[in-house]
Design a protein around this motif. Structure first.
Motif, PDB file in Angstrom:
ATOM      1  N   LEU A   1     -11.052 -67.724  23.866  1.00 42.49           N
ATOM      2  CA  LEU A   1      -9.660 -67.950  24.212  1.00 42.49           C
ATOM      3  C   LEU A   1      -9.356 -69.438  24.101  1.00 42.49           C
ATOM      4  CD1 LEU A   1      -9.538 -65.584  27.317  1.00 42.49           C
ATOM      5  CD2 LEU A   1      -8.856 -65.067  24.957  1.00 42.49           C
ATOM      6  N   ASP A   2      -8.584 -69.806  23.102  1.00 44.49           N
ATOM      7  CA  ASP A   2      -8.295 -71.210  22.820  1.00 44.49           C
ATOM      8  C   ASP A   2      -6.954 -71.592  23.446  1.00 44.49           C
ATOM      9  OD1 ASP A   2      -7.930 -73.722  21.831  1.00 44.49           O
ATOM     10  OD2 ASP A   2      -8.320 -73.192  19.735  1.00 44.49           O
ATOM     11  N   ARG A   3      -6.999 -72.309  24.557  1.00 46.95           N
ATOM     12  CA  ARG A   3      -5.775 -72.677  25.263  1.00 46.95           C
ATOM     13  C   ARG A   3      -4.972 -73.749  24.529  1.00 46.95           C
ATOM     14  NH1 ARG A   3      -5.590 -70.643  30.410  1.00 46.95           N
ATOM     15  NH2 ARG A   3      -7.495 -69.623  31.113  1.00 46.95           N
ATOM     16  N   ALA A   4      -5.590 -74.452  23.605  1.00 48.10           N
ATOM     17  CA  ALA A   4      -4.864 -75.481  22.846  1.00 48.10           C
ATOM     18  C   ALA A   4      -4.162 -74.892  21.628  1.00 48.10           C
ATOM     19  CB  ALA A   4      -5.834 -76.573  22.400  1.00 48.10           C
ATOM     20  N   SER A   5      -4.440 -73.648  21.318  1.00 48.49           N
ATOM     21  CA  SER A   5      -3.858 -73.014  20.141  1.00 48.49           C
ATOM     22  C   SER A   5      -2.392 -72.669  20.391  1.00 48.49           C
ATOM     23  CB  SER A   5      -4.630 -71.739  19.798  1.00 48.49           C
ATOM     24  OG  SER A   5      -3.962 -70.990  18.795  1.00 48.49           O
ATOM     25  N   PRO A   6      -1.550 -72.727  19.346  1.00 48.26           N
ATOM     26  CA  PRO A   6      -0.158 -72.284  19.495  1.00 48.26           C
ATOM     27  C   PRO A   6      -0.040 -70.767  19.621  1.00 48.26           C
ATOM     28  CG  PRO A   6      -0.601 -72.896  17.221  1.00 48.26           C
ATOM     29  CD  PRO A   6      -1.814 -73.302  18.007  1.00 48.26           C
ATOM     30  N   VAL A   7      -1.127 -70.047  19.329  1.00 49.64           N
ATOM     31  CA  VAL A   7      -1.126 -68.582  19.458  1.00 49.64           C
ATOM     32  C   VAL A   7      -1.182 -68.225  20.933  1.00 49.64           C
ATOM     33  CG1 VAL A   7      -2.348 -66.449  18.891  1.00 49.64           C
ATOM     34  CG2 VAL A   7      -2.288 -68.340  17.240  1.00 49.64           C
ATOM     35  N   PRO A   8      -0.250 -67.436  21.446  1.00 49.41           N
ATOM     36  CA  PRO A   8      -0.240 -67.096  22.872  1.00 49.41           C
ATOM     37  C   PRO A   8      -1.553 -66.459  23.314  1.00 49.41           C
ATOM     38  CG  PRO A   8       1.792 -66.389  21.818  1.00 49.41           C
ATOM     39  CD  PRO A   8       0.874 -66.820  20.717  1.00 49.41           C
ATOM     40  N   LEU A   9      -1.951 -66.748  24.544  1.00 52.78           N
ATOM     41  CA  LEU A   9      -3.215 -66.224  25.065  1.00 52.78           C
ATOM     42  C   LEU A   9      -3.221 -64.703  25.117  1.00 52.78           C
ATOM     43  CD1 LEU A   9      -3.965 -68.761  27.934  1.00 52.78           C
ATOM     44  CD2 LEU A   9      -5.299 -68.441  25.833  1.00 52.78           C
ATOM     45  N   TYR A  10      -2.069 -64.100  25.461  1.00 51.45           N
ATOM     46  CA  TYR A  10      -2.037 -62.639  25.521  1.00 51.45           C
ATOM     47  C   TYR A  10      -2.348 -62.047  24.150  1.00 51.45           C
ATOM     48  CZ  TYR A  10       2.244 -61.545  22.946  1.00 51.45           C
ATOM     49  OH  TYR A  10       3.162 -61.357  21.940  1.00 51.45           O
ATOM     50  N   TYR A  11      -1.827 -62.705  23.082  1.00 52.89           N
ATOM     51  CA  TYR A  11      -2.038 -62.199  21.730  1.00 52.89           C
ATOM     52  C   TYR A  11      -3.495 -62.382  21.309  1.00 52.89           C
ATOM     53  CZ  TYR A  11      -1.270 -61.308  16.775  1.00 52.89           C
ATOM     54  OH  TYR A  11      -1.334 -60.791  15.500  1.00 52.89           O
ATOM     55  N   GLN A  12      -4.087 -63.523  21.677  1.00 54.70           N
ATOM     56  CA  GLN A  12      -5.505 -63.737  21.373  1.00 54.70           C
ATOM     57  C   GLN A  12      -6.365 -62.646  22.009  1.00 54.70           C
ATOM     58  OE1 GLN A  12      -7.103 -67.751  21.862  1.00 54.70           O
ATOM     59  NE2 GLN A  12      -5.000 -68.567  21.978  1.00 54.70           N
ATOM     60  N   LEU A  13      -6.090 -62.370  23.295  1.00 60.62           N
ATOM     61  CA  LEU A  13      -6.858 -61.344  23.995  1.00 60.62           C
ATOM     62  C   LEU A  13      -6.631 -59.967  23.385  1.00 60.62           C
ATOM     63  CD1 LEU A  13      -8.638 -60.337  26.317  1.00 60.62           C
ATOM     64  CD2 LEU A  13      -6.597 -60.328  27.773  1.00 60.62           C
ATOM     65  N   ALA A  14      -5.371 -59.640  23.086  1.00 67.87           N
ATOM     66  CA  ALA A  14      -5.057 -58.326  22.507  1.00 67.87           C
ATOM     67  C   ALA A  14      -5.764 -58.128  21.174  1.00 67.87           C
ATOM     68  CB  ALA A  14      -3.544 -58.167  22.353  1.00 67.87           C
ATOM     69  N   ARG A  15      -5.745 -59.144  20.313  1.00 62.81           N
ATOM     70  CA  ARG A  15      -6.369 -59.017  18.988  1.00 62.81           C
ATOM     71  C   ARG A  15      -7.883 -58.847  19.113  1.00 62.81           C
ATOM     72  NH1 ARG A  15      -5.533 -56.871  15.672  1.00 62.81           N
ATOM     73  NH2 ARG A  15      -6.439 -58.098  13.980  1.00 62.81           N
ATOM     74  N   GLN A  16      -8.512 -59.548  20.070  1.00 62.92           N
ATOM     75  CA  GLN A  16      -9.965 -59.430  20.221  1.00 62.92           C
ATOM     76  C   GLN A  16     -10.348 -58.076  20.815  1.00 62.92           C
ATOM     77  OE1 GLN A  16     -11.898 -63.120  21.736  1.00 62.92           O
ATOM     78  NE2 GLN A  16      -9.944 -64.114  21.270  1.00 62.92           N
TER      79      GLN A  16
END
Length: 261
Positions: free
Chosen positions: A23-38
């Motif tokens: 989970l990259d907090r510096a990324s512009p990709v929202p955290l919810y989306y990062q978690l959902a995709r993984q």
């Protein structure tokens, strides 16, 4: 708390215990989306399987070091896709993974097996019949001539995903039902020395009849994807004509489009 480049590891939920989440907090990709995709990737690759429990949102937020609204949004996106379900008093549970199949000349069985989907087959019909006019035209045989018709129900992880109806010239090869339930039709064709070279295919959609819905564990009128395909060997002979139905809730076709020069 997970920071940039760190991995949040779950410690208690059995289904998530072996998973790492980047989970990259510096990324512009929202955290919810990062978690959902993984989570979606874990379901697609069979790391999370139907019936696995992920726990409730409070537990997940603590284990992953995320806020509850972030976890709730990630879970809801996968519930909307039909991959997860919320069960009162139980928590979030994996339902199934959606089959994504590339449009190429391959068999459904081989594609599912390669994707780790655990395909199984039930042969519903295997008999020699007189060729209807559309089948005769597709296979290049006389109308009323003998063809073998196969009807099979294909499942993944024990859940129905497709109804397959195939016609082949009756003299092409011996289609043993027991073998058809343990392997794919195209694999049997290749084993008989036939080289599949090309196919003409049409993809569409329609509503399920009551009988189709019952077989596919869907509601009557549910959306189904349709596919008609005529496959040819390396001599140009038509060797198989198929009319297939797929659950739209569990199945998609992937296209790669190229710009024509």
């Amino acid at each position: 708390m997970a920071r940039t480049g760190d991995r949040a590891r779950t410690a208690a939920a059995p289904a998530l215990a072996g998973l790492d989440f980047a989970l990259d907090r510096a990324s512009p990709v929202p955290l919810y989306y990062q978690l959902a995709r993984q989570l979606e990737a874990a379901i697609e690759h069979g790391v999370l399987t139907p019936g696995d429990l992920l726990g409730n949102e409070v537990d997940l937020s603590v284990r992953l070091g995320l806020s509850r609204p972030t976890v709730r949004q990630a879970i809801q996106s996968l519930v909307d896709k039909g991959l997860l379900v919320r069960r009162r008093g139980v928590g979030t549970q994996v339902v199934h993974s959606q089959v994504r199949r590339p449009l190429e000349l391959s068999s459904l069985y081989d594609d599912l097996e390669a994707a780790g989907q655990g395909p199984t087959t039930q042969v519903v019909r295997n008999e020699v019949v007189a060729a209807p006019c559309d089948v005769a035209a597709a296979l290049g045989v006389p109308e009323g001539g003998e063809v073998t018709v196969l009807e099979r129900l294909r499942r993944t992880h024990g859940q129905p995903v497709a109804l397959l109806c195939n016609y082949l010239p009756a003299t092409l090869l011996d289609l043993d039902s027991a073998r058809l339930e343990s392997t794919g039709l195209y694999r049997m064709l290749r084993g008989a020395g036939l080289t599949l070279h090309s196919a003409r295919q049409t993809v569409g959609a329609r509503a399920a009849t009551a009988q189709e819905a019952a077989r596919l564990d869907e509601a009557a009128g549910a959306a189904l994807l349709t596919m008609q395909r005529t496959a040819y060997d390396d001599t140009g002979r038509a060797v198989e004509y198929g009319r297939h139905l797929y659950r739209a809730s569990r199945y998609t076709f992937d296209f790669q489009l190229l710009v024509r020069a």
